[in-house]
Design an enzyme around this catalytic site. Structure first.
Site, PDB file in Angstrom:
ATOM      1  N   GLU A 157     153.054 -40.513   3.299  1.00  0.00           N
ATOM      2  CA  GLU A 157     151.736 -41.135   3.316  1.00  0.00           C
ATOM      3  C   GLU A 157     151.722 -42.360   2.413  1.00  0.00           C
ATOM      4  OE1 GLU A 157     149.334 -41.474   5.248  1.00  0.00           O
ATOM      5  OE2 GLU A 157     148.071 -39.724   4.939  1.00  0.00           O
TER       6      GLU A 157
ATOM      7  N   SER B   9     145.777 -34.610   3.447  1.00  0.00           N
ATOM      8  CA  SER B   9     145.429 -35.820   4.188  1.00  0.00           C
ATOM      9  C   SER B   9     145.883 -35.714   5.633  1.00  0.00           C
ATOM     10  CB  SER B   9     146.072 -37.047   3.541  1.00  0.00           C
ATOM     11  OG  SER B   9     147.488 -36.954   3.607  1.00  0.00           O
ATOM     12  N   ASP B  10     145.313 -36.531   6.474  1.00  0.00           N
ATOM     13  CA  ASP B  10     145.821 -36.735   7.825  1.00  0.00           C
ATOM     14  C   ASP B  10     146.821 -37.890   7.763  1.00  0.00           C
ATOM     15  OD1 ASP B  10     146.169 -36.569  10.542  1.00  0.00           O
ATOM     16  OD2 ASP B  10     144.052 -36.739  11.041  1.00  0.00           O
ATOM     17  N   ASP B  11     147.621 -38.064   8.801  1.00  0.00           N
ATOM     18  CA  ASP B  11     148.589 -39.158   8.811  1.00  0.00           C
ATOM     19  C   ASP B  11     147.854 -40.493   8.819  1.00  0.00           C
ATOM     20  OD1 ASP B  11     150.696 -37.385   8.922  1.00  0.00           O
ATOM     21  OD2 ASP B  11     150.740 -37.353  11.104  1.00  0.00           O
TER      22      ASP B  11
END
Length: 842
Positions: A293, A270-272
């Site tokens: 996350e 995932s991205d932040d």
């Protein structure tokens, strides 16, 4: 005619039994890595597996301590940005971004810089480099993060993406391509940015994109084929939604397309702030979280996680089968072994949160004061590569009466703030989010610290000293009287203008990542016009993240040369001097189109929300950038692929040779009938074995995989309740037949001028069937001495001469549809003197 959207995106738990994640077996050169990974994973406990999927949220780097396993002496896996260098450290290089790599059209330079960037990540102890970037593709020229990526042309982006992945991973660092997919603007990408941080309009979810299936494959997915085919180890899923489903929990995009159709062997992270669920994201194909996350609507996010103990609980209560967790961890570890990171990989030697030598190993908890930065210098000779990229990517747009190269001018006027240093220093603003002095990098998480920044003024002064030239300058764009005085005395006036853009969590002058306009910043246009009134040889140098409008001054006869330099990185001034004085013959070409007005483009950023969940409908289909200009008969100021040289080239004698490639056969992707494809021997999962150990003192904001001691679990749920039909993915990069070379197009290119130079020779195809009239499908960059002629060959792969058929869900050669192919070769998308065709009979 474009067909309507085929993408069927699942709602979360209500349709959980529809998930069918591919279980990769390690095709091709991944087989040994998968064998090692399975052996490692099957020896882990449940909590150790969870630890490898969940960043802990505190530590020396934000992504560090994924999977620390003390009993196996496994130190964990560290992640860090970025496409321009190792983020948040010192004694590392500030490379040119994807923008300049694409402007160079040079496969060798793209590979060389990517290798150097990967080598610096490795030498700093980083296992996983969160780069390169091919999302955004660049649908709208105002898009904030376009400069991190390559080009709105899918072929140019694909070649650059593949070379960047190969170069980075040849160094030993794992490349994580980002951002997958249809992430084309910064506005409304996160609720927290727009409702709280930026005090913007209230939204309830990130923006959602609707895009037809053919456009999706032929534009936005096209470059990802090349990167996966080249062995990319990781993929970062993006912030946005597609058809109102978050990409990071989108079964169709991650499982069916990425891991199925493209045969992606690595892991999805995932991205932040892009993970919006626990169970759904795991079942939909996400394999790893960014640090801490949690709900993307939170401000901090550290200390809690959608996964961590929640993932442990989900496996114990049967919401997620253990074999899915095994597959997640196997993919992560397979990437680790694929790049031989088990063989004396350097230890992490810096802390991204601080440049101080000493600090807390766990800064969120103020625990373990020790040396955290060892200030290891990893730059080696990489400045030479950066300087070469900057010089070879500069695009000469105008050069009347051979104003350039400079030949010992008697007096030089240097005008504009962008020529000089920042009064704050090159790293004086957070993640480069200010425009003060020369701009050599956009802003956001794709940045790195400059070890130094050679500004144009200082570099030109050094060269002028050698020549005996007088140099005067004005670095204040609003100093009208001084600009007039200095420019009126000069033989040549070097006038610097700029624009900037970046990531949405920061803003400059209310440009929230995306640019608000396509004009020069800080009175740039007015300054050029003022200088041109007084100076008959006005040279305009542009530093910008993409096209800017030039109509106010481009036809002024006193504006005799224009050079677009992009964002050149730390060697900016030196690279510029190399071109201005002719030490390097400019060979860069535009990777996008420069229009005459903003409305010339078919696309734009959505600046105001059109609902609580902003909706972006890509109704333009395949027709973005030059494809739109061609379709609509719009005359651009400078077309895609355009760029001048200090010499001249001519094209002759086109010939097309058919290659006897094997016939295309459908790739095997039959669904497995196994419901629980166990990767490891079955184990009894006793919930009481996974409560928080009494021997561990918990750290503040540290994410552990353990359950709370007071938690009870209904053991009757400890068998899988989700029916999941696994499927076998395609080979790496999709059907291998897509990469078969079917035709070789050969031409002769001659240097008809008086100096040596490189020419970016370009091949375009007309595929009919509602496709754009011209699509780039080949380029080469030969070096030619004066008078020299070289044979240049372009390989056309099966995918290059195919279109996506939404009914059969496969690539189909247009000649099989009864369509002949127009073949055009030349110096730009509108300068194509050679033409031939591939007939249907072939």
């Amino acid at each position: 005619m474009l067909l309507l959207l085929f993408l069927i995106l699942l709602s979360p738990l209500a349709q959980a039994d529809s998930y069918h994640p591919p279980i990769s077996s390690g095709y091709g050169n991944w087989s040994t890595a998968y064998e090692k990974a399975r052996h490692f994973v099957c020896g882990l406990t449940l909590t150790e597996k969870v630890n490898l999927t969940t960043a802990v949220g505190t530590g020396q780097t934000l992504g560090y301590t994924l999977g620390i396993i003390p009993r196996l002496n496994f130190r964990g896996i560290s992640n860090d940005d970025s496409p321009t260098g190792v983020r948040g450290t010192d004694y590392s290089s500030a490379f040119a971004p994807g923008l300049n790599l694409a402007m160079s059209w040079d496969r060798n330079l793209i590979y060389a810089q990517s290798y150097a960037n990967g080598a610096e990540h490795k030498a700093k102890g980083i296992n996983v480099a969160l780069a390169p970037v091919s999302g955004p593709l660049g649908r709208s020229p105002e898009g904030g993060r376009n400069w991190e990526a390559f080009s709105p042309d899918p072929y140019l982006s694909g070649i650059a993406f593949g070379e960047a992945v190969s170069g980075m991973q040849a160094s030993g660092a794992a490349a994580v391509g980002k951002h997958f997919i249809l992430y084309e603007q910064e506005h409304f990408r996160e609720v927290v940015e727009w409702n709280e941080w930026l005090a913007g309009p209230n939204i309830t979810e990130p923006y959602s994109v609707t895009c037809d299936d053919r456009t999706f494959h032929e534009l936005y997915l096209f470059p990802w084929y090349d990167a996966v085919h080249r062995g990319m180890a990781g993929v970062m899923c993006s912030y946005n939604q597609v058809n109102n489903t978050q990409v990071c929990q989108n079964d169709h995009l991650l499982n069916e397309v990425l891991k199925g159709e493209l045969g992606f062997q690595g892991f999805v992270t995932s991205d932040d702030g892009s993970q919006h669920s626990g169970i759904d994201s795991a079942l939909a194909g996400m394999d790893q979280t960014s640090p801490g996350e949690t709900s993307p609507n939170g401000v901090d996010g550290f200390g809690e996680s959608f996964w961590g103990p929640n993932l442990t609980l989900s496996v114990l209560n049967g919401s997620i089968p253990e074999w899915r967790l095994d597959d997640m961890v196997t993919r992560i570890m397979a990437a680790y072994y694929y790049l031989d990171q088990d063989d004396n990989y350097p230890e992490l030697n810096f802390a991204s949160s601080s440049l101080e030598t000493y600090g807390y190993e766990y800064p969120k908890a103020d625990v373990d004061w020790q040396q955290v930065n060892y200030h290891v210098d990893v730059r080696k000779n990489h400045s030479q590569i950066i300087r070469s990229v900057g010089a070879n990517s500069a695009v000469l747009l105008k050069n009347t009466n051979n104003t350039l190269p400079l030949r010992r001018p008697k007096q030089i006027a240097i005008i504009g703030e962008d020529a000089g240093p920042s009064k704050y220093g090159p790293n004086g603003c957070e993640d480069r989010a200010c425009v003060d002095g020369t701009v050599a990098m956009g802003w956001g998480s794709g940045t790195t610290n400059f070890p130094y920044l050679v500004d144009p003024l200082s570099a030109i002064q050094r060269r002028a000293l050698e020549d005996g030239s007088v140099v005067q300058y004005v670095l204040d764009n609003w100093a009208i009287d001084q600009i007039g005085s200095v420019s009126s005395q000069a033989s040549v006036c070097l006038t610097f203008i700029n624009a900037d853009s970046g990531e949405g969590y920061l803003e400059i002058d209310k440009n929230y990542g995306d640019r608000n306009n396509l004009t020069a910043w800080k009175r740039g246009d007015e300054m050029v016009k003022q200088v041109a009134v007084n100076c008959t040889q006005t040279v305009v140098i542009i530093h910008a993240p993409g096209p800017i409008l030039m109509e106010e001054w481009i036809e002024n006869p006193n504006v005799t040369a224009v050079l677009f330099a992009g964002f050149p990185g730390q060697e900016s001034g030196n690279s510029l001097v190399d071109v201005l004085y002719g030490d390097v013959n400019p060979s860069g070409k535009l990777p996008w189109t420069v229009g005459k007005k903003r409305s010339d483009y078919s696309t734009d950023v959505l600046y105001e929300p059109n609902g609580l969940v902003p909706q972006l409908n890509f109704t333009e289909g395949l027709f973005i950038d030059y494809r739109h200009f061609d379709q609509s008969g719009i005359q651009p100021r400078f077309e895609f692929g355009y760029g001048l040289s200090y010499t001249n080239f001519s094209y002759h004698d086109i010939r097309i040779d058919e290659v006897l490639a094997p016939s295309a056969t459908p790739s095997s992707s039959a669904a497995s009938t196994a419901v629980n494809p166990s990767l490891c021997p079955s184990k009894s999962l006793n919930p009481s074995d996974y409560t928080f150990p009494a021997t561990i003192s918990s750290l503040t904001d540290y994410i552990y995989p353990y359950l709370a001691p007071s938690m009870t679990i209904t053991t009757s749920l400890a068998t899988p309740t989700v029916t999941i039909q696994p499927r076998t993915p395609s080979p790496q990069g999709g059907d291998p037949a897509l990469y078969d070379v079917l035709y070789k197009v050969k031409v002769k290119v001659q240097n008809t001028g008086s100096v040596a130079g490189q020419e970016v020779s370009q091949l375009y195809l007309d595929l009919g069937n509602g496709e754009p009239v011209r699509q780039l499908r080949g380029f080469q960059k030969p070096l030619l001495k004066p008078g020299q002629t070289k044979d240049v060959t372009f390989d056309l792969r099966r995918r290059d001469v195919s279109i996506w058929d939404v009914v059969s869900q496969k690539w189909v050669e247009v000649t099989d549809l009864g369509t002949k192919i127009g073949v055009y070769v030349g110096a730009s998308s509108r300068d194509l003197p050679l033409h031939d065709e591939i007939s249907v009979s072939s």
